[in-house]
Design a protein around this motif. Structure first.
Motif, mmCIF file in Angstrom:
data_model
loop_
_atom_site.group_PDB
_atom_site.id
_atom_site.type_symbol
_atom_site.label_atom_id
_atom_site.label_comp_id
_atom_site.label_asym_id
_atom_site.label_seq_id
_atom_site.Cartn_x
_atom_site.Cartn_y
_atom_site.Cartn_z
ATOM 1 N N ALA A 186 0.630 -1.150 -0.056
ATOM 2 C CA ALA A 186 -0.157 0.074 0.001
ATOM 3 C C ALA A 186 0.955 1.352 0.010
ATOM 4 C CB ALA A 186 -0.987 0.192 1.225
ATOM 5 N N VAL A 187 2.006 1.194 0.822
ATOM 6 C CA VAL A 187 2.861 2.364 0.724
ATOM 7 C C VAL A 187 3.342 2.594 -0.427
ATOM 8 C CG1 VAL A 187 4.916 3.382 1.796
ATOM 9 C CG2 VAL A 187 3.282 2.114 3.363
ATOM 10 N N VAL A 188 3.893 1.576 -1.200
ATOM 11 C CA VAL A 188 4.726 1.787 -2.434
ATOM 12 C C VAL A 188 3.784 2.364 -3.457
ATOM 13 C CG1 VAL A 188 5.650 0.276 -4.189
ATOM 14 C CG2 VAL A 188 6.452 -0.052 -2.021
ATOM 15 N N VAL A 189 2.402 1.864 -3.694
ATOM 16 C CA VAL A 189 1.525 2.245 -4.553
ATOM 17 C C VAL A 189 1.097 3.697 -4.447
ATOM 18 C CG1 VAL A 189 -1.000 1.886 -5.143
ATOM 19 C CG2 VAL A 189 0.641 -0.099 -4.907
ATOM 20 N N LEU A 190 0.892 4.030 -3.146
ATOM 21 C CA LEU A 190 0.668 5.562 -2.692
ATOM 22 C C LEU A 190 1.619 6.315 -3.320
ATOM 23 C CD1 LEU A 190 -1.005 5.322 0.748
ATOM 24 C CD2 LEU A 190 -2.250 5.706 -1.414
ATOM 25 N N MET A 193 2.332 6.370 -7.156
ATOM 26 C CA MET A 193 1.221 6.938 -8.150
ATOM 27 C C MET A 193 1.135 8.347 -7.553
ATOM 28 S SD MET A 193 -1.885 4.356 -7.911
ATOM 29 C CE MET A 193 -3.018 5.329 -8.878
ATOM 30 N N ASN A 194 2.063 9.001 -6.894
ATOM 31 C CA ASN A 194 2.175 10.588 -6.297
ATOM 32 C C ASN A 194 0.947 10.726 -5.724
ATOM 33 O OD1 ASN A 194 4.676 10.628 -7.811
ATOM 34 N ND2 ASN A 194 3.789 11.187 -9.701
ATOM 35 N N PHE A 248 11.383 1.489 -5.805
ATOM 36 C CA PHE A 248 10.501 1.441 -7.091
ATOM 37 C C PHE A 248 10.127 2.710 -7.801
ATOM 38 C CE2 PHE A 248 8.831 -2.651 -4.956
ATOM 39 C CZ PHE A 248 8.516 -3.342 -6.260
ATOM 40 N N ILE A 249 10.190 3.874 -6.828
ATOM 41 C CA ILE A 249 10.060 5.073 -7.929
ATOM 42 C C ILE A 249 11.228 5.335 -8.626
ATOM 43 C CG2 ILE A 249 10.094 7.635 -7.477
ATOM 44 C CD1 ILE A 249 8.419 7.507 -4.828
ATOM 45 N N LYS A 250 12.383 4.842 -8.222
ATOM 46 C CA LYS A 250 13.628 5.032 -9.070
ATOM 47 C C LYS A 250 13.682 4.167 -10.193
ATOM 48 C CE LYS A 250 18.611 4.820 -8.456
ATOM 49 N NZ LYS A 250 19.868 4.192 -7.450
ATOM 50 N N HIS A 251 13.416 2.847 -10.223
ATOM 51 C CA HIS A 251 13.303 2.079 -11.054
ATOM 52 C C HIS A 251 12.258 1.768 -11.979
ATOM 53 C CE1 HIS A 251 17.342 0.560 -9.838
ATOM 54 N NE2 HIS A 251 16.960 0.609 -8.415
ATOM 55 N N THR A 252 11.217 2.342 -11.720
ATOM 56 C CA THR A 252 9.867 2.318 -12.736
ATOM 57 C C THR A 252 9.534 3.612 -12.941
ATOM 58 O OG1 THR A 252 8.469 2.466 -10.548
ATOM 59 C CG2 THR A 252 9.301 0.053 -11.172
ATOM 60 N N GLN A 253 10.319 4.562 -13.416
ATOM 61 C CA GLN A 253 9.842 5.942 -13.852
ATOM 62 C C GLN A 253 9.497 5.644 -15.155
ATOM 63 O OE1 GLN A 253 13.071 8.621 -12.829
ATOM 64 N NE2 GLN A 253 11.746 9.570 -11.594
ATOM 65 N N ALA A 254 8.412 6.503 -15.855
ATOM 66 C CA ALA A 254 8.168 6.411 -17.265
ATOM 67 C C ALA A 254 9.221 7.256 -17.938
ATOM 68 C CB ALA A 254 6.952 7.105 -17.292
ATOM 69 N N PRO A 255 9.577 6.760 -19.411
ATOM 70 C CA PRO A 255 10.861 7.367 -19.866
ATOM 71 C C PRO A 255 10.674 8.994 -20.064
ATOM 72 C CG PRO A 255 9.892 5.607 -21.164
ATOM 73 C CD PRO A 255 8.801 5.945 -20.037
ATOM 74 N N GLU A 256 9.627 9.439 -20.117
ATOM 75 C CA GLU A 256 9.377 10.905 -20.006
ATOM 76 C C GLU A 256 9.730 11.642 -18.964
ATOM 77 O OE1 GLU A 256 5.256 9.217 -20.019
ATOM 78 O OE2 GLU A 256 7.267 9.002 -21.157
#
Length: 263
Positions: A186-190, A193-194, A248-256
């Motif tokens: 839950a913490v990761v998803v919150l 998803m910003n 997760f935020i570091k390794h799953t960023q969108a290309p843009e």
């Protein structure tokens, strides 16, 4: 005079067939899920069998009962229905990898590459954490809780719990601990998803500790052992979730997002 309606393009053209295809694919995958659960149930029915599965589930309680005491069935059909329910529950858990794969295969084509990097690890980790929560409840919490309850029982009372009531208690406890161990997800998803920033999650620590003890007091029996056994892991897993969210935020960023983050 030509009919203007014949020249007007159909607004539903090109949309009905894909929608029907999605429904057919969903049906096929649901059939595979049902087949997987049915096969798992058949295997478990052959070995070890519904009765043995119930005995395993009841073992933590039976170990704390007074000598000569046992569980009872107050309904005529309970000795059949209760083991059957446990068999189906165990079959679903055994077939869970197939279930998750079918869900993943259905939604994956509609996801971007960076979203796929996020979803699959979350699916796997949430499943593992749920199993860990259930195992923690079965191997540690049940023994301590049942000992605590029996220590308060007067000697003039012979404990003989009903099997249906016990099944309901076990399932509610499994669900409570399984969901509690999903706190990092839950913490990761919150965070990903910003919805909530990492800094706000860190500042919320004190409030979450209070919230964890309130939840533990509501969903567990009124004893200190089970409440601490649920609240303390939730607090630890909250910290694990903050740490995992940063990865997760570091390794799953969108290309843009990655490009905009560069100086």
């Amino acid at each position: 005079m030509s009919d203007s309606n014949t020249d007007k393009p159909d607004e539903l053209a090109g949309t009905e067939q894909p929608f029907v295809q999605h429904l057919l694919e969903l049906r096929d995958r649901m059939i595979r899920v049902v087949i997987a659960i049915a096969i798992a149930a058949a295997l478990l029915a052959i070995y070890p069998g519904p009765a043995v599965l119930f005995d395993l589930l009841a073992a933590p309680l039976v170990a704390t009962l007074p000598k000569g005491a046992s569980l009872i069935a107050t309904s005529v059909i309970s000795p059949f229905l209760v083991p059957l329910k446990i068999l189906l529950m165990a079959a679903f858990l055994l077939a869970l990898p197939v279930v998750l794969y079918q869900v993943w295969a259905f939604v994956a084509p509609g996801l971007y590459t960076h979203e796929k990097k996020l979803v699959m690890p979350l699916v796997v980790s949430s499943t593992l954490l749920f199993f860990v929560g259930v195992a923690f409840c079965y191997f540690f919490v049940f023994g301590q809780v049942f000992k605590f309850i029996q220590s308060f029982a007067p000697k003039s009372i012979v404990a003989a719990p009903d099997i249906e009531a016990y099944l309901g208690f076990v399932l509610s406890m499994f669900l409570a601990f399984g969901m509690a161990f999903e706190v990092p997800i839950a913490v990761v998803v919150l965070a990903r998803m910003n919805i909530v920033s990492i800094e706000k999650l860190k500042n919320f620590r004190g409030y979450f500790i209070v919230l964890a003890f309130v939840i533990a007091a509501i969903v567990t029996p009124p004893d200190v052992v089970s409440q601490l056994a649920l609240a303390i892991p939730m607090c630890i897993l909250y910290e694990v979730g903050i740490w995992a969210a940063q990865l997760f935020i570091k390794h799953t960023q969108a290309p843009e997002d990655t490009e905009s983050a560069k100086p």
